[in-house]
Enzyme design. Structure first.
Site, PDB file in Angstrom:
ATOM      1  CG  HIS A 326      18.780   0.948   0.699  1.00  0.00           C
ATOM      2  ND1 HIS A 326      18.271  -0.226   0.192  1.00  0.00           N
ATOM      3  CD2 HIS A 326      18.479   0.970   2.010  1.00  0.00           C
ATOM      4  CE1 HIS A 326      17.677  -0.871   1.171  1.00  0.00           C
ATOM      5  NE2 HIS A 326      17.793  -0.186   2.286  1.00  0.00           N
ATOM      6  CG  ASP A 383      19.812   4.023   9.180  1.00  0.00           C
ATOM      7  OD1 ASP A 383      18.922   3.826  10.011  1.00  0.00           O
ATOM      8  OD2 ASP A 383      20.404   3.113   8.582  1.00  0.00           O
TER       9      ASP A 383
HETATM   10  N1  ACO Z   1      28.968   7.350   0.350  1.00  0.00           N
HETATM   11  C1  ACO Z   1      29.805   7.443  -0.719  1.00  0.00           C
HETATM   12  N2  ACO Z   1      29.872   6.540  -1.698  1.00  0.00           N
HETATM   13  C2  ACO Z   1      29.044   5.486  -1.626  1.00  0.00           C
HETATM   14  C3  ACO Z   1      28.126   5.326  -0.559  1.00  0.00           C
HETATM   15  C4  ACO Z   1      28.110   6.295   0.444  1.00  0.00           C
HETATM   16  N3  ACO Z   1      27.270   6.200   1.482  1.00  0.00           N
HETATM   17  N4  ACO Z   1      27.436   4.189  -0.747  1.00  0.00           N
HETATM   18  C5  ACO Z   1      27.886   3.646  -1.877  1.00  0.00           C
HETATM   19  N5  ACO Z   1      28.851   4.438  -2.419  1.00  0.00           N
HETATM   20  C6  ACO Z   1      29.541   4.216  -3.688  1.00  0.00           C
HETATM   21  C7  ACO Z   1      30.558   3.101  -3.568  1.00  0.00           C
HETATM   22  O1  ACO Z   1      31.843   3.589  -3.185  1.00  0.00           O
HETATM   23  C8  ACO Z   1      30.547   2.538  -4.971  1.00  0.00           C
HETATM   24  O2  ACO Z   1      31.282   3.413  -5.803  1.00  0.00           O
HETATM   25  P1  ACO Z   1      32.158   2.814  -7.024  1.00  0.00           P
HETATM   26  O3  ACO Z   1      31.141   2.213  -7.947  1.00  0.00           O
HETATM   27  O4  ACO Z   1      32.866   4.004  -7.575  1.00  0.00           O
HETATM   28  O5  ACO Z   1      33.080   1.795  -6.417  1.00  0.00           O
HETATM   29  C9  ACO Z   1      29.083   2.640  -5.391  1.00  0.00           C
HETATM   30  O6  ACO Z   1      28.570   3.758  -4.628  1.00  0.00           O
HETATM   31  C10 ACO Z   1      28.254   1.388  -5.093  1.00  0.00           C
HETATM   32  O7  ACO Z   1      28.429   1.065  -3.705  1.00  0.00           O
HETATM   33  P2  ACO Z   1      28.320  -0.391  -3.096  1.00  0.00           P
HETATM   34  O8  ACO Z   1      29.077  -0.440  -1.819  1.00  0.00           O
HETATM   35  O9  ACO Z   1      28.645  -1.403  -4.145  1.00  0.00           O
HETATM   36  O10 ACO Z   1      26.769  -0.482  -2.787  1.00  0.00           O
HETATM   37  P3  ACO Z   1      26.082  -1.609  -1.923  1.00  0.00           P
HETATM   38  O11 ACO Z   1      24.734  -1.804  -2.502  1.00  0.00           O
HETATM   39  O12 ACO Z   1      26.949  -2.804  -1.771  1.00  0.00           O
HETATM   40  O13 ACO Z   1      25.983  -0.945  -0.468  1.00  0.00           O
HETATM   41  C11 ACO Z   1      25.259   0.307   1.383  1.00  0.00           C
HETATM   42  C12 ACO Z   1      24.857  -0.379   0.058  1.00  0.00           C
HETATM   43  C13 ACO Z   1      25.993  -0.687   2.284  1.00  0.00           C
HETATM   44  C14 ACO Z   1      23.982   0.755   2.106  1.00  0.00           C
HETATM   45  C15 ACO Z   1      26.160   1.520   1.046  1.00  0.00           C
HETATM   46  O14 ACO Z   1      25.477   2.441   0.226  1.00  0.00           O
HETATM   47  C16 ACO Z   1      26.703   2.207   2.303  1.00  0.00           C
HETATM   48  O15 ACO Z   1      27.740   1.808   2.841  1.00  0.00           O
HETATM   49  N6  ACO Z   1      25.996   3.287   2.801  1.00  0.00           N
HETATM   50  C17 ACO Z   1      26.395   3.937   4.007  1.00  0.00           C
HETATM   51  C18 ACO Z   1      25.938   3.125   5.206  1.00  0.00           C
HETATM   52  C19 ACO Z   1      24.451   3.215   5.428  1.00  0.00           C
HETATM   53  O16 ACO Z   1      23.851   4.289   5.395  1.00  0.00           O
HETATM   54  N7  ACO Z   1      23.846   2.038   5.701  1.00  0.00           N
HETATM   55  C20 ACO Z   1      22.406   1.964   5.990  1.00  0.00           C
HETATM   56  C21 ACO Z   1      21.706   1.183   4.931  1.00  0.00           C
HETATM   57  S1  ACO Z   1      19.980   1.270   5.159  1.00  0.00           S
HETATM   58  C22 ACO Z   1      19.645   0.240   6.425  1.00  0.00           C
HETATM   59  O17 ACO Z   1      20.323  -0.716   6.747  1.00  0.00           O
HETATM   60  C23 ACO Z   1      18.441   0.597   7.165  1.00  0.00           C
END
Ligand code: ACO
Length: 449
Positions: A326, A383
């Site tokens: 998140h 979720d």
């Molecule tokens: N699975 C594996 N790795 C992940 C995940 C994940 N779900 N989420 C983040 N990471 C990793 C990224 O690859 C990144 O790794 P790195 O530093 O080695 O490159 C690091 O964690 C940071 O990730 P970002 O994408 O920069 O985090 P951001 O804050 O931009 O994204 C998000 C947040 C979009 C929610 C992300 O965690 C994601 O895609 N999660 C899966 C989708 C999801 O569940 N969305 C629902 C969000 S809650 C809502 O809307 C109600």
């Protein structure tokens, strides 16, 4: 970032040199500038850089807005590090245990828990505005049967401005005067629209709302009753639905709510602004994640994996563990804690054995003890379990995000209201760092190669 004389972008030497109780002093080249510190009611701090461009020609650069306070808001407080979520000051855990969706919706929109009389008036308004304009049913007819429910919901929400133009004048003063009715319409009709979408996609007759039913029971009735047989909504199902919607009621400046505020800031009406929120919510990184979680769990189940292979792939950057991570929570999403427990209880009460729940539990356990997830502070979000619950109460997977939209409606309405009633409000208009071509002369077509 800024440009040197040759046009190349470089990172300017900007140093935050000290903070004073109410100010921050910034050194930009040889110039020292003072900016005020803004402190919120929970003590969170921000540097007010609104005069930065006027004073220096520089803007702040923050792609994705991870570090940007776009507004002041009195609706929802989140402390992502501590895993805290409060609507209007009330902890989500207390509301989840003691309140229901409609009372919480009132709280989010109007700022206080309703008295018995206010609650009764609000419920009466919702009941009155549950049916949609009869001519809107023709609109549904003209869309493909297999249209995505989020596409239809966005279109129908916007269409409310056509059917109720007096509530959607794009004059914020007038629209605010009629907000009680417009808000009740948006909140009540969103579930009617959802149910009609479901019925039509299956070639089933449209079921009208019943005046005597409460919000969640009425939704289940419009979804699953037939003209010849009434669907009796078990209380445990109504409770589960209430909880799912309540937990989604608001979540401060997320992608969809920011979209609502962005559109509202131009003077647009409530229905148009909420339609924008619905479109933003559709994406898999936001509200679409609840569908993606079930697809992921289904895929894992179909391949006979217990989740270990999927975790390895996620760590290798080949896939994402949907329902994990998140932007704001760097701790357990408090909603996920509540919903994870409720999911287990619902399935037990209904006597459902869902193998996807076992896989989800295994994934959660494995991820929470894995250094990749620990270092990145990736925890289950709301979720992760909401999809399993919705499946258990009969909501088809392609409608999960629509359910999220129903739940988020109070938050969108409250945020629209905040923007519309701000006397100092300006149109939202971020700037950018231009990285395209510098000026060049037009080339006639016969000279282009
Ligand atoms: N699975 C594996 N790795 C992940 C995940 C994940 N779900 N989420 C983040 N990471 C990793 C990224 O690859 C990144 O790794 P790195 O530093 O080695 O490159 C690091 O964690 C940071 O990730 P970002 O994408 O920069 O985090 P951001 O804050 O931009 O994204 C998000 C947040 C979009 C929610 C992300 O965690 C994601 O895609 N999660 C899966 C989708 C999801 O569940 N969305 C629902 C969000 S809650 C809502 O809307 C109600």
């Amino acid at each position: 970032m800024c440009r040197d004389p040759s046009g190349a972008i470089f990172r300017a030497r900007v140093r935050l040199i000290r903070t004073m109780p109410n100010n921050v002093v910034l050194k930009l080249g040889e110039k020292e500038l003072t900016f005020p510190v803004v402190v919120g009611s929970e003590g969170e701090k921000a540097v007010d850089f609104r005069s930065l461009r006027a004073e220096t020609g520089h803007i702040t650069y923050d792609e994705g807005y991870g570090n940007t306070g776009s507004c002041e808001s009195a609706i929802t407080y989140i402390d992502g590090e501590a895993g805290i979520l409060r609507y209007r000051g009330y902890p989500i855990e207390q509301l989840a245990e003691k309140s229901d969706f409609i009372e919480t919706a009132y709280l989010v929109i109007y700022g206080e828990l309703p008295t018995a009389e206010q609650r009764a008036r609000f419920s009466a308004l919702l009941t009155e505005h549950a049916p949609i304009h009869e001519r809107m049913v023709y609109l549904f007819e003209s869309y493909p049967r297999d249209a995505h429910p989020m596409a239809l919901l966005g279109a129908m929400m916007n269409a409310l401005s056509c059917y109720y133009p007096a509530l959607a004048t794009n004059d914020h003063k007038r629209d605010l005067e009629n907000l009680d009715v417009a808000a009740a319409m948006a909140l009540s009709k969103v579930r009617t629209i959802t149910a009609i979408t479901y019925r039509m996609s299956r070639g089933l007759p449209v079921i009208y709302p019943k005046r005597s039913f409460k919000y969640c029971e009425n939704f289940m009735h419009m979804m699953f009753s037939d003209p010849y047989e009434h669907f009796e909504c078990p209380p445990v199902v109504a409770r589960a639905l209430n909880l799912i919607l309540l937990l989604h009621a608001d979540h401060e400046q997320n992608c969809s709510t920011s979209s609502v505020r962005m559109v509202a800031s131009s003077g647009a009406n409530l229905f148009a602004s909420c339609a924008a929120g619905i479109c933003a919510l559709w994406g898999p990184l936001h509200g679409g994640a609840n569908m993606a979680v079930i697809q992921m769990l289904d895929e894992i189940h179909a391949t006979g994996d217990d989740g270990s292979r999927f975790i390895a792939n996620a760590k290798a950057g080949k896939s994402r563990l949907m329902g994990f991570g998140h932007r704001v929570y760097k701790n357990y999403d408090p909603r996920a804690k509540i919903i994870g427990k409720a999911c287990e209880e619902l399935l037990n009460t209904l006597g459902i054995k869902d193998p996807l729940l076992d896989i989800a539990r295994h994934l959660e356990k494995a991820a929470l003890s894995d250094s990749y997830f620990i270092e990145r502070k990736l925890y289950p979000n709301v979720d992760f379990y909401s999809g399993i619950m919705m499946r258990a109460i009969g909501i088809p997977i392609n409608m999960f995000t629509v359910m999220f939209a129903i739940g988020r409606m109070p938050g969108w309405i409250a945020n629209w209201k905040e923007v519309a009633s701000n006397p100092k409000g300006r149109i939202y208009r971020p700037r950018q760092i231009y990285t395209g071509k510098t000026v060049r002369d037009y080339v006639p077509v016969d000279k282009r190669g």
